[in-house]
Write a protein that holds these residues in place. Structure first.
Motif, short mmCIF file in Angstrom:
data_model
loop_
_atom_site.label_atom_id
_atom_site.label_comp_id
_atom_site.label_asym_id
_atom_site.label_seq_id
_atom_site.Cartn_x
_atom_site.Cartn_y
_atom_site.Cartn_z
N ASP A 293 6.30 8.92 5.42
CA ASP A 293 5.36 8.12 4.64
C ASP A 293 4.21 9.03 4.20
OD1 ASP A 293 3.36 6.15 3.76
OD2 ASP A 293 4.68 4.68 4.74
N LYS B 279 5.99 -4.05 4.88
CA LYS B 279 4.68 -3.66 5.42
C LYS B 279 3.66 -4.75 5.09
CE LYS B 279 4.65 0.24 3.13
NZ LYS B 279 4.25 1.58 2.64
N PRO B 280 2.76 -5.10 6.02
CA PRO B 280 2.65 -4.58 7.39
C PRO B 280 3.67 -5.25 8.31
CG PRO B 280 0.97 -6.21 6.99
CD PRO B 280 1.68 -6.04 5.67
N ASP C 76 1.34 8.06 3.12
CA ASP C 76 0.04 7.47 3.46
C ASP C 76 -0.26 7.80 4.92
OD1 ASP C 76 -2.03 5.76 4.33
OD2 ASP C 76 -1.51 4.24 2.83
N SER D 153 -2.49 6.96 7.10
CA SER D 153 -2.80 5.87 8.03
C SER D 153 -1.55 5.09 8.42
CB SER D 153 -3.84 4.93 7.41
OG SER D 153 -3.34 4.33 6.22
N VAL D 154 -0.68 4.83 7.42
CA VAL D 154 0.58 4.13 7.71
C VAL D 154 1.47 5.00 8.58
CG1 VAL D 154 2.67 3.15 6.71
CG2 VAL D 154 0.46 2.77 5.60
N ASP E 249 9.42 5.50 3.60
CA ASP E 249 8.64 4.65 2.70
C ASP E 249 9.26 4.72 1.31
OD1 ASP E 249 6.41 3.03 1.91
OD2 ASP E 249 5.62 4.81 0.90
#
Length: 552
Positions: A10, A113-114, A12, A14-15, A62
């Protein structure tokens, strides 16, 4: 080789940190959790793991990543670790992408997600993926080896059986070097062809299909003597019933005499089934349904032919061809239909040697550069024409009627018209097949001009009509004049219930003339001959079985 890896990809941060954290919390003591910040980085990680002899159990990617999206990444990752389970991380807006992933790279699951709370939305999915991976590991499954003759019907029957049941195998001609070496090692002569060599080295000369099934590890014996529900026939209706029966807690057994999937399982492409906008092959759909049935503990019994049905008080008993018996509270008949034999001079003697019923997809590569003829005008014939057009020099679809419009779906007619090497000939039929040891030519009668012509032909695939597989039932249940099983309101005539009916109610919608015996799918009179409707009837039958059992 150390712990197997769970890889997350992923872009991102944070993800990426969040999913790695949740995965380590649950699986960190058993698996190595690796996170990558993009597809390119993940591919480098996979290459390094491959070189070091590592293993990958699950890959979660992702969908929305720059340069390479999750689907493109998983396609490349499959080349490195083909046995790893695959899941796509998507947002609510990307469900179309998830469906595409299922079609393109055979993704096992997609996660929205989430995923909070992970105990409900993440861990159950990962548990199932890891269980599936552990069942096979990351090693190549040992192949069965088959030595046969190119134009031998017994050799074709075994090849077709293995292919339709998704059993890995390697085929060698008896005149090929490896084929000769296997025969010499097995001390086998020409009379032993076809010769099957099992993964553990046992040689089986001219084996029966049941012997091949047992050698391949397919289940051929039931696990118990009595069930809540027994399903006869493993096509879409039978598989649908097995999934719903197992998921709702019924002790369920599915019996299939040939190959799970039925005629639908032979389809090269099903494009009008709900949820698969890019289409799905019959084999893929069958495999997923079978895995679902296994997940819910529904048993599958292979290569067992049912030849009799009777009532024993409240029990319903089936008799096998070998004399064995099995009983249940309720029976679902989902035996489907078979293609009608082509009645023409020479055809019977060349069946399996150039003349085939159904798509016989194992023959696709062998058709390279040849002229292929297909008899039939329904969807199955159209799908086969599109499949063989990828290999053959030319495919000719022979249709007895005036046009395709009355028997084939519109989308298929449009697709056939767009393929340059497919020709559709109407108002004609095959009246003869010729060849010495294998098919070499066919005679076609053109009813428009009343002329006959003999043309060279190495492959003829037949898709004509549908005959229900119900002869074995005798008078156990009422059937219509064509042999299809009558159910529900068709059994009530002028308010009178069928003779022998002993219940203070009319038969349920899918119930036959005997309480507790149901029918679903193509074998049922007046059913709609489509995969989706068959699956729906299989699911509906389970609900009606519950009603029947509650009233017992």
């Amino acid at each position: 080789m150390g712990q197997a890896a769970i890889l997350t990809v992923d872009d991102d941060p944070s993800v990426s940190r969040a999913i790695a954290r949740d995965l380590r919390r649950r699986y960190g003591d058993q698996y190595r959790v690796i996170r990558a910040g993009g597809a390119s980085e993940a591919l480098e990680v996979l290459k390094e793991l491959k070189l070091r002899g590592g293993r990958v159990a699950v890959m979660l990617a992702d969908y929305r990543m720059p340069q390479m999206n999750g689907i493109e990444f998983l396609e490349q990752a499959m080349d490195l670790f083909p046995h790893a389970r695959r899941a796509l991380l998507t947002a609510y807006a990307d469900t179309d992408a998830a469906i595409q992933a299922i079609n393109v790279v055979d993704v096992d699951h997609y996660l929205l997600k989430p995923w909070d709370p992970p105990e409900e939305k993440l861990y159950p999915v990962l548990d199932a993926l890891l269980d599936a991976w552990q069942a096979t590991g990351d090693q190549e499954l040992p192949d069965i080896r088959l030595v046969g003759h190119r134009w031998s019907e017994p050799s074709f029957q075994i090849r077709d059986f293995l292919a339709r049941n998704l059993v890995p195998y390697k085929y060698f001609g008896a005149d090929e070097p490896e084929g000769r070496r296997l025969m010499e090692a097995a001390d086998a002569g020409p009379e032993s062809i076809p010769l099957v060599v099992t993964a553990d080295g046992r040689a089986l000369p001219r084996p029966s299909v049941q012997e091949v099934a047992e050698a391949a590890g397919l289940s051929t014996n039931p696990g118990r003597d009595f069930y809540d529900l027994i399903i006869v026939g493993g096509g879409p209706a039978g598989l649908g019933a097995a999934v719903y029966g197992g998921s709702e807690g019924l002790k369920t057994l599915l019996i299939e005499r040939q190959a799970v999937g039925g005629q639908a399982g032979q389809s090269s492409r099903i494009e009008n089934y709900l949820g698969f906008p890019d289409g799905i092959s019959g084999a893929q759909l069958t495999d997923r349904a079978r895995r679902q049935a296994d997940k819910f503990a529904a048993e599958t019994l292979n290569t067992r032919e049912v030849v009799g049905l009777r009532s024993d008080g409240s029990a319903r008993t089936l008799t096998f061809a070998d004399g064995g018996e099995i009983s249940a509270h309720a029976i679902l008949l989902a035996t489907g239909v078979s293609y009608r034999p082509l009645v023409a001079e020479g055809v019977a003697g060349l069946t399996g040697s150039g003349v085939f019923y159904g798509s016989a997809s194992t023959e696709g590569p062998a058709c390279a550069g040849s002229d292929v003829y297909i008899v039939g005008g329904a969807n199955s014939a159209g799908q086969a024409a599109l499949f063989f057009a990828k290999y053959a020099r030319k495919v000719t679809l022979l249709v007895r009627g005036d046009s395709l419009e009355s028997s084939m779906s519109y989308y298929l007619i449009q697709q056939l018209a767009q393929v340059a090497n497919i020709e559709v000939r109407t108002r004609c039929e095959v009246v003869g097949a010729h060849g010495d040891g294998h098919l070499q030519a066919i005679t076609i009668c053109d009813s428009k001009g009343g002329t006959k012509a003999t043309v060279e032909c190495g492959y003829l695939f037949v898709f004509i009509g549908a005959e229900p597989r119900t002869d074995w039932l005798g008078d156990a249940v009422l059937r219509d004049g064509k042999g299809f099983i009558r159910t529900g309101s068709d059994l009530v005539v002028n308010g009178d219930r069928p003779r022998g009916w002993d219940r203070d109610r009319d038969p349920f919608y899918l119930e036959s003339s005997v309480p507790g015996i149901f029918a679903a799918g193509d074998v049922r009179a007046n059913s709609i001959k489509r995969v989706a409707s068959a699956v729906g009837e299989g699911a509906m039958a389970v609900a009606l079985v519950h009603r029947y059992l509650e009233a017992q």
